[in-house]
Design a protein around this motif. Structure first.
Motif, PDB file in Angstrom:
ATOM      1  N   SER A  51      28.806  -2.581  51.467  1.00 30.87           N
ATOM      2  CA  SER A  51      29.645  -2.453  50.263  1.00 30.87           C
ATOM      3  C   SER A  51      29.168  -1.302  49.377  1.00 30.87           C
ATOM      4  O   SER A  51      28.943  -1.452  48.169  1.00 30.87           O
ATOM      5  CB  SER A  51      29.645  -3.772  49.464  1.00 30.87           C
ATOM      6  OG  SER A  51      30.158  -4.822  50.229  1.00 30.87           O
ATOM      7  N   ILE A  52      28.972  -0.147  49.989  1.00 26.06           N
ATOM      8  CA  ILE A  52      28.508   1.036  49.274  1.00 26.06           C
ATOM      9  C   ILE A  52      29.420   2.217  49.599  1.00 26.06           C
ATOM     10  O   ILE A  52      30.241   2.154  50.511  1.00 26.06           O
ATOM     11  CB  ILE A  52      27.057   1.385  49.639  1.00 26.06           C
ATOM     12  CG1 ILE A  52      26.886   1.462  51.160  1.00 26.06           C
ATOM     13  CG2 ILE A  52      26.087   0.362  49.056  1.00 26.06           C
ATOM     14  CD1 ILE A  52      25.486   1.810  51.616  1.00 26.06           C
ATOM     15  N   SER A  53      29.251   3.306  48.853  1.00 30.10           N
ATOM     16  CA  SER A  53      30.112   4.472  49.020  1.00 30.10           C
ATOM     17  C   SER A  53      29.634   5.357  50.167  1.00 30.10           C
ATOM     18  O   SER A  53      28.485   5.280  50.611  1.00 30.10           O
ATOM     19  CB  SER A  53      30.136   5.292  47.730  1.00 30.10           C
ATOM     20  OG  SER A  53      28.877   5.910  47.508  1.00 30.10           O
ATOM     21  N   ARG A  54      30.508   6.232  50.598  1.00 31.52           N
ATOM     22  CA  ARG A  54      30.157   7.168  51.665  1.00 31.52           C
ATOM     23  C   ARG A  54      29.067   8.135  51.205  1.00 31.52           C
ATOM     24  O   ARG A  54      28.187   8.518  51.994  1.00 31.52           O
ATOM     25  CB  ARG A  54      31.408   7.940  52.114  1.00 31.52           C
ATOM     26  CG  ARG A  54      31.160   8.886  53.285  1.00 31.52           C
ATOM     27  CD  ARG A  54      32.439   9.606  53.660  1.00 31.52           C
ATOM     28  NE  ARG A  54      33.368   8.695  54.304  1.00 31.52           N
ATOM     29  CZ  ARG A  54      33.424   8.506  55.609  1.00 31.52           C
ATOM     30  NH1 ARG A  54      32.568   9.139  56.404  1.00 31.52           N
ATOM     31  NH2 ARG A  54      34.310   7.696  56.140  1.00 31.52           N
ATOM     32  N   ILE A  55      29.099   8.529  49.934  1.00 24.48           N
ATOM     33  CA  ILE A  55      28.062   9.426  49.408  1.00 24.48           C
ATOM     34  C   ILE A  55      26.692   8.767  49.517  1.00 24.48           C
ATOM     35  O   ILE A  55      25.700   9.401  49.894  1.00 24.48           O
ATOM     36  CB  ILE A  55      28.366   9.805  47.946  1.00 24.48           C
ATOM     37  CG1 ILE A  55      29.617  10.673  47.883  1.00 24.48           C
ATOM     38  CG2 ILE A  55      27.181  10.517  47.317  1.00 24.48           C
ATOM     39  CD1 ILE A  55      30.045  11.031  46.483  1.00 24.48           C
ATOM     40  N   THR A  56      26.623   7.468  49.189  1.00 24.02           N
ATOM     41  CA  THR A  56      25.360   6.730  49.286  1.00 24.02           C
ATOM     42  C   THR A  56      24.866   6.702  50.727  1.00 24.02           C
ATOM     43  O   THR A  56      23.676   6.911  51.000  1.00 24.02           O
ATOM     44  CB  THR A  56      25.547   5.296  48.766  1.00 24.02           C
ATOM     45  OG1 THR A  56      25.902   5.347  47.381  1.00 24.02           O
ATOM     46  CG2 THR A  56      24.267   4.483  48.913  1.00 24.02           C
ATOM     47  N   VAL A  57      25.764   6.460  51.664  1.00 25.07           N
ATOM     48  CA  VAL A  57      25.393   6.425  53.077  1.00 25.07           C
ATOM     49  C   VAL A  57      24.872   7.785  53.524  1.00 25.07           C
ATOM     50  O   VAL A  57      23.848   7.893  54.204  1.00 25.07           O
ATOM     51  CB  VAL A  57      26.595   6.000  53.943  1.00 25.07           C
ATOM     52  CG1 VAL A  57      26.279   6.185  55.429  1.00 25.07           C
ATOM     53  CG2 VAL A  57      26.960   4.545  53.662  1.00 25.07           C
ATOM     54  N   ARG A  58      25.567   8.847  53.116  1.00 26.30           N
ATOM     55  CA  ARG A  58      25.152  10.194  53.526  1.00 26.30           C
ATOM     56  C   ARG A  58      23.758  10.526  53.008  1.00 26.30           C
ATOM     57  O   ARG A  58      22.960  11.139  53.712  1.00 26.30           O
ATOM     58  CB  ARG A  58      26.164  11.218  53.024  1.00 26.30           C
ATOM     59  CG  ARG A  58      27.482  11.219  53.802  1.00 26.30           C
ATOM     60  CD  ARG A  58      28.480  12.154  53.169  1.00 26.30           C
ATOM     61  NE  ARG A  58      29.726  12.197  53.911  1.00 26.30           N
ATOM     62  CZ  ARG A  58      30.839  12.761  53.471  1.00 26.30           C
ATOM     63  NH1 ARG A  58      30.849  13.340  52.263  1.00 26.30           N
ATOM     64  NH2 ARG A  58      31.935  12.767  54.203  1.00 26.30           N
ATOM     65  N   ARG A  59      23.456  10.132  51.772  1.00 25.00           N
ATOM     66  CA  ARG A  59      22.132  10.419  51.208  1.00 25.00           C
ATOM     67  C   ARG A  59      21.046   9.665  51.972  1.00 25.00           C
ATOM     68  O   ARG A  59      19.965  10.198  52.231  1.00 25.00           O
ATOM     69  CB  ARG A  59      22.096  10.051  49.727  1.00 25.00           C
ATOM     70  CG  ARG A  59      22.948  10.946  48.841  1.00 25.00           C
ATOM     71  CD  ARG A  59      22.751  10.628  47.374  1.00 25.00           C
ATOM     72  NE  ARG A  59      21.396  10.939  46.927  1.00 25.00           N
ATOM     73  CZ  ARG A  59      20.949  10.679  45.703  1.00 25.00           C
ATOM     74  NH1 ARG A  59      21.748  10.084  44.818  1.00 25.00           N
ATOM     75  NH2 ARG A  59      19.717  10.994  45.351  1.00 25.00           N
ATOM     76  N   ALA A  60      21.328   8.420  52.349  1.00 24.49           N
ATOM     77  CA  ALA A  60      20.353   7.645  53.114  1.00 24.49           C
ATOM     78  C   ALA A  60      20.117   8.271  54.488  1.00 24.49           C
ATOM     79  O   ALA A  60      18.972   8.379  54.955  1.00 24.49           O
ATOM     80  CB  ALA A  60      20.828   6.201  53.260  1.00 24.49           C
ATOM     81  N   LEU A  61      21.188   8.701  55.149  1.00 25.63           N
ATOM     82  CA  LEU A  61      21.056   9.316  56.468  1.00 25.63           C
ATOM     83  C   LEU A  61      20.321  10.648  56.380  1.00 25.63           C
ATOM     84  O   LEU A  61      19.538  10.997  57.276  1.00 25.63           O
ATOM     85  CB  LEU A  61      22.438   9.506  57.101  1.00 25.63           C
ATOM     86  CG  LEU A  61      23.205   8.221  57.449  1.00 25.63           C
ATOM     87  CD1 LEU A  61      24.583   8.549  58.003  1.00 25.63           C
ATOM     88  CD2 LEU A  61      22.419   7.351  58.426  1.00 25.63           C
ATOM     89  N   THR A  62      20.552  11.377  55.299  1.00 31.25           N
ATOM     90  CA  THR A  62      19.831  12.635  55.102  1.00 31.25           C
ATOM     91  C   THR A  62      18.336  12.384  54.968  1.00 31.25           C
ATOM     92  O   THR A  62      17.506  13.099  55.549  1.00 31.25           O
ATOM     93  CB  THR A  62      20.348  13.364  53.848  1.00 31.25           C
ATOM     94  OG1 THR A  62      21.722  13.722  54.040  1.00 31.25           O
ATOM     95  CG2 THR A  62      19.546  14.635  53.587  1.00 31.25           C
ATOM     96  N   ASP A  63      17.959  11.342  54.211  1.00 29.41           N
ATOM     97  CA  ASP A  63      16.544  10.992  54.057  1.00 29.41           C
ATOM     98  C   ASP A  63      15.928  10.583  55.391  1.00 29.41           C
ATOM     99  O   ASP A  63      14.789  10.949  55.699  1.00 29.41           O
ATOM    100  CB  ASP A  63      16.387   9.856  53.041  1.00 29.41           C
ATOM    101  CG  ASP A  63      16.621  10.315  51.602  1.00 29.41           C
ATOM    102  OD1 ASP A  63      16.734  11.542  51.391  1.00 29.41           O
ATOM    103  OD2 ASP A  63      16.703   9.448  50.716  1.00 29.41           O
ATOM    104  N   LEU A  64      16.680   9.834  56.191  1.00 29.00           N
ATOM    105  CA  LEU A  64      16.177   9.431  57.512  1.00 29.00           C
ATOM    106  C   LEU A  64      15.966  10.647  58.410  1.00 29.00           C
ATOM    107  O   LEU A  64      14.989  10.714  59.165  1.00 29.00           O
ATOM    108  CB  LEU A  64      17.157   8.462  58.175  1.00 29.00           C
ATOM    109  CG  LEU A  64      17.217   7.038  57.597  1.00 29.00           C
ATOM    110  CD1 LEU A  64      18.414   6.289  58.168  1.00 29.00           C
ATOM    111  CD2 LEU A  64      15.933   6.276  57.880  1.00 29.00           C
ATOM    112  N   GLN A  65      16.869  11.605  58.312  1.00 24.46           N
ATOM    113  CA  GLN A  65      16.729  12.817  59.122  1.00 24.46           C
ATOM    114  C   GLN A  65      15.525  13.635  58.668  1.00 24.46           C
ATOM    115  O   GLN A  65      14.774  14.174  59.499  1.00 24.46           O
ATOM    116  CB  GLN A  65      18.001  13.659  59.031  1.00 24.46           C
ATOM    117  CG  GLN A  65      17.938  14.919  59.877  1.00 24.46           C
ATOM    118  CD  GLN A  65      19.304  15.559  60.072  1.00 24.46           C
ATOM    119  OE1 GLN A  65      20.029  15.231  61.012  1.00 24.46           O
ATOM    120  NE2 GLN A  65      19.644  16.480  59.182  1.00 24.46           N
TER     121      GLN A  65
END
Length: 264
Positions: A51-65
Motif C-alpha cells: 500500500s505504497i506509491s511507485r516513487i517509494t518502491v523505486r527509492r527502495a529498489l535504488t537503495d538495494l541496487q
C-alpha cells in the motif's frame, strides 16, 4: 521465482517508507527467500502488497541496487545479483579475530582525540572518581568508502598515554592500551536498537531517525582493570552482529539475557 504472500501495509512511524521496504526486501534476500538470479515482484505488485506509491518502491529498489543486492533491468524487473552468495561468508567468531579483521579491512578517521572530564555514567564502570578526566576518542571505520561504524570511546589515564593518532594508524586500539591482544580480559556488552540522532546520522552517512544498532562495551585488562568504555553505532544495511556460545557457557549469562525495562 518466489512471490511474497499476504499483504502488509507500511505506515510512517519515524522511519521513511522506502527505508522500511528496503529492510523488508533485504531481509528476504539475505535469509534466502530469494536466490541469485531470482526476479523480485514488479513495482506494481510491491505497490499493492505494501500500500505504497511507485516513487517509494523505486527509492527502495535504488537503495538495494546501491548495496549490490539487486540489478534493475529497464522494462524487465529487478533481479537478485549473483554476488548475493558472498554476503554470508563464514565469520571469524573470536573477539580478537574480529578486531584484527576490522583493522585489515577498514580505514579509520579520527574525529576527536583529547583528554576531557569523563561523564559520571562512564566514570563509574571505568572506576574513576566523579570529575576525573579520561581520554575521549571518537572515530569512524569505513569499508569501500562507506562508514560502517561510529565509535565513541573513553580510556582511563593509566592506559591512555600510548594512544596517539600516529599509533592508531598502525595498531588496534585494544592492542595499544592492553600491551598486546593476549593481555585483554573480560568483555561485557549490551546491544540495543536505536534511531540515529543527527551526530550518528552524519557519522554513518544515513538519514536522521533511521534504524541503527548500538553496542556498548566495557573492555578489561587481563588483570581485571577496565581499559575502554565504548559505544559503537552501525547501520544494519551494512553490518551484522554475530555471536557464538561455547557449550559450557550455555547455562550462564555469557549466552546473553533479555532485560525488559517496562514500567507499569
Amino acid at each position: 521465482m518466489r512471490r511474497m504472500q499476504g499483504s502488509v501495509k507500511l505506515r510512517p512511524n519515524g522511519t521513511l517508507l522506502h527505508r522500511q521496504l528496503f529492510v523488508v526486501l533485504k531481509e528476504q534476500i539475505v535469509s534466502g527467500r530469494y536466490h541469485s538470479g531470482d526476479r523480485l515482484p514488479t513495482q506494481d505488485e510491491l505497490c499493492r502488497q505494501f500500500s505504497i506509491s511507485r516513487i517509494t518502491v523505486r527509492r527502495a529498489l535504488t537503495d538495494l541496487q546501491e548495496e549490490g543486492l539487486i540489478r534493475n533491468a529497464q522494462g524487465v524487473g529487478a533481479f537478485v545479483t549473483a554476488d548475493i552468495d558472498k554476503i554470508k561468508r563464514g565469520p571469524d567468531f573470536s573477539f580478537i579475530g574480529d578486531m584484527r579483521r576490522t583493522l585489515k579491512e577498514t580505514t579509520m578517521q579520527i574525529l576527536q582525540l583529547q583528554v576531557q572530564r569523563c561523564p559520571a555514567a562512564i566514570a563509574r564502570p571505568l572506576r574513576l572518581a566523579a570529575g576525573d578526566e579520561a581520554l575521549h576518542l571518537v572515530r569512524t571505520r569505513s569499508k569501500d568508502g562507506k562508514p560502517v561504524a561510529l565509535i565513541d570511546g573513553w580510556i582511563p589515564p593509566r592506559f591512555a598515554a600510548v594512544v596517539t593518532a600516529k599509533a592508531l594508524q598502525k595498531k588496534s586500539l585494544h592492542e595499544l592500551i592492553a600491551g598486546s591482544f593476549d593481555q585483554l580480559g573480560r568483555v561485557a556488552q549490551e546491544v540495543n536498537a536505536a534511531l540515529a540522532d543527527p551526530i550518528v546520522a552524519q557519522g554513518l552517512q544515513v538519514e536522521v531517525n533511521s534504524a541503527v544498532l548500538r553496542i556498548t562495551r566495557l573492555v578489561h585488562h587481563r588483570d581485571g582493570a577496565p581499559v575502554h568504555y565504548v559505544t559503537l553505532w552501525t547501520a544494519p544495511q551494512r553490518t551484522r552482529l554475530v555471536m557464538e556460545i561455547e557449550a559450557e557457557d550455555i547455562g550462564g549469562y555469557n549466552v546473553g539475557r533479555l532485560l525488559h525495562d517496562v514500567r507499569g
